[in-house]
Design an enzyme around this catalytic site. Structure first.
Site, PDB file in Angstrom:
ATOM      1  N   ASP A  12       0.868  -1.192   0.000  1.00  0.00           N
ATOM      2  CA  ASP A  12       0.000   0.000   0.000  1.00  0.00           C
ATOM      3  C   ASP A  12       0.895   1.230   0.000  1.00  0.00           C
ATOM      4  O   ASP A  12       2.102   1.145   0.259  1.00  0.00           O
ATOM      5  CB  ASP A  12      -0.910   0.021   1.238  1.00  0.00           C
ATOM      6  CG  ASP A  12      -1.819   1.245   1.252  1.00  0.00           C
ATOM      7  OD1 ASP A  12      -2.430   1.549   0.204  1.00  0.00           O
ATOM      8  OD2 ASP A  12      -1.907   1.931   2.282  1.00  0.00           O
ATOM      9  N   CYS A  75      -4.341  -1.475  -2.113  1.00  0.00           N
ATOM     10  CA  CYS A  75      -4.485  -0.041  -2.368  1.00  0.00           C
ATOM     11  C   CYS A  75      -5.430   0.125  -3.554  1.00  0.00           C
ATOM     12  O   CYS A  75      -5.108  -0.282  -4.672  1.00  0.00           O
ATOM     13  CB  CYS A  75      -3.108   0.542  -2.684  1.00  0.00           C
ATOM     14  SG  CYS A  75      -3.146   2.294  -3.101  1.00  0.00           S
ATOM     15  N   CYS A 185     -11.072   3.023   0.010  1.00  0.00           N
ATOM     16  CA  CYS A 185      -9.649   3.298   0.235  1.00  0.00           C
ATOM     17  C   CYS A 185      -9.283   2.523   1.486  1.00  0.00           C
ATOM     18  O   CYS A 185     -10.015   2.584   2.490  1.00  0.00           O
ATOM     19  CB  CYS A 185      -9.423   4.798   0.447  1.00  0.00           C
ATOM     20  SG  CYS A 185      -7.763   5.193   1.046  1.00  0.00           S
ATOM     21  N   THR A 186      -8.171   1.792   1.417  1.00  0.00           N
ATOM     22  CA  THR A 186      -7.842   0.897   2.540  1.00  0.00           C
ATOM     23  C   THR A 186      -7.454   1.645   3.820  1.00  0.00           C
ATOM     24  O   THR A 186      -7.427   1.060   4.893  1.00  0.00           O
ATOM     25  CB  THR A 186      -6.720  -0.081   2.137  1.00  0.00           C
ATOM     26  OG1 THR A 186      -5.609   0.669   1.610  1.00  0.00           O
ATOM     27  CG2 THR A 186      -7.215  -1.071   1.101  1.00  0.00           C
TER      28      THR A 186
HETATM   29  N1  DGL Z   1      -4.753   3.122   0.758  1.00  0.00           N
HETATM   30  C1  DGL Z   1      -4.761   3.791  -0.514  1.00  0.00           C
HETATM   31  C2  DGL Z   1      -6.017   3.405  -1.289  1.00  0.00           C
HETATM   32  O1  DGL Z   1      -6.643   2.409  -0.968  1.00  0.00           O
HETATM   33  C3  DGL Z   1      -4.547   5.242  -0.224  1.00  0.00           C
HETATM   34  C4  DGL Z   1      -4.193   6.083  -1.355  1.00  0.00           C
HETATM   35  C5  DGL Z   1      -3.378   7.309  -0.995  1.00  0.00           C
HETATM   36  O2  DGL Z   1      -2.195   7.158  -0.665  1.00  0.00           O
HETATM   37  O3  DGL Z   1      -3.927   8.400  -1.147  1.00  0.00           O
HETATM   38  O4  DGL Z   1      -6.383   4.035  -2.235  1.00  0.00           O
END
Ligand code: DGL
Length: 258
Positions: A12, A75, A185-186
């Site tokens: 991620d 992600c 979003c994770t």
């Molecule tokens: N965890 C990422 C996702 O699921 C976050 C993205 C980011 O860094 O903005 O999209």
């Protein structure tokens, strides 16, 4: 040479993928895991496509070099931008995450669902195609959760203005009739308690797609006869220094208690 003992690698932009690791680890506690958070690049949710593509390819190269038997792209943003290319480039089994639109549509009584995700996930082709395939007479309210990843990557203290930001996004979906809110979003499951507090007694369900990833991972490993019964290690690493690696680890254990 990949074997049962080789780690499952999870990638991620930061600590968000831990919400996926937690679910997969719960189902498959005897696997070995390597978690890679690209803290140096985080947040990636508003970056140009070409940058997200190279960040994703770079992470996968690192994890392939570390001997992973499978990669989980934990992600949504990386999936939205890069998954097609990644599947062309690599032969290693890859599991990717995308917003859980289908279960939300199936459970919605109001016929309106909300998808809270990064701007690039919302703009991305995979989500557009998914919705084109699944949505008939229902409505999907897309909200870009700008600023939420920064809150999760912060010091863990929720200021009044951050609370209002989260509240604004949740109310935007509910006021348009959404009774299901998909966390696209994770990072966002870290904020689930606050979101539930905002929702209160209203009949609105928050959907986190991470548990369904665990099912896919198990199936794929079983097909390749790569399920491990003797492991159980988790290694945390990142594109930053030991301090950030410790931050990832600390947040993993914090998540277990949420
Ligand atoms: N965890 C990422 C996702 O699921 C976050 C993205 C980011 O860094 O903005 O999209």
């Amino acid at each position: 040479m990949k074997n049962k003992n080789s780690p499952i690698a999870i990638f991620d932009s930061g600590i968000g993928g831990l919400t996926v690791l937690r679910e997969v680890q719960k189902s498959l506690p005897y696997e070995n895991y390597i978690y890679y958070g690209d803290g140096k690049s985080c947040p990636i949710g508003n970056l140009p496509h070409s940058e997200i593509m190279s960040i994703t390819i770079n992470a996968i190269n690192i994890l392939v070099e570390r001997g992973a038997k499978m990669i989980i792209i934990a992600c949504n943003t990386a999936t939205a931008v890069a998954i097609k290319k990644i599947r062309e480039l690599y032969s290693i089994p890859i599991v990717a995450i995308e917003p859980a639109v289908k279960p939300a549509l199936n459970s919605s009584k109001s016929g309106v669902i909300g998808v809270l995700a990064t701007q690039r996930t919302i703009d991305g082709k995979p989500l557009k195609e998914l919705c084109a395939r699944l949505v008939t007479d229902q409505k999907v309210v897309f909200v870009a959760g700008n600023g939420l990843v920064e809150i999760v990557e912060g010091d863990g203290v929720l200021s009044a203005s951050n609370y209002s930001l989260i509240e604004g996004y949740i109310e935007e979906m509910i006021s348009q009739g959404a009774d299901q809110i998909v966390l696209g979003c994770t990072h966002y499951p870290f904020l689930i308690k606050t979101m539930q507090e905002i929702i209160g007694s209203r009949n609105v369900t928050i959907i986190n797609p991470a548990p369904s990833i665990a099912v896919q991972v198990e199936k794929l490993l079983a097909t390749d006869a790569l399920l491990n019964k003797n492991g159980g290690k988790i290694e945390f690493c990142s594109s930053l220094d030991k301090r950030y690696n410790d931050f990832i680890e600390k947040n993993y254990y914090k998540l277990l208690s949420l």
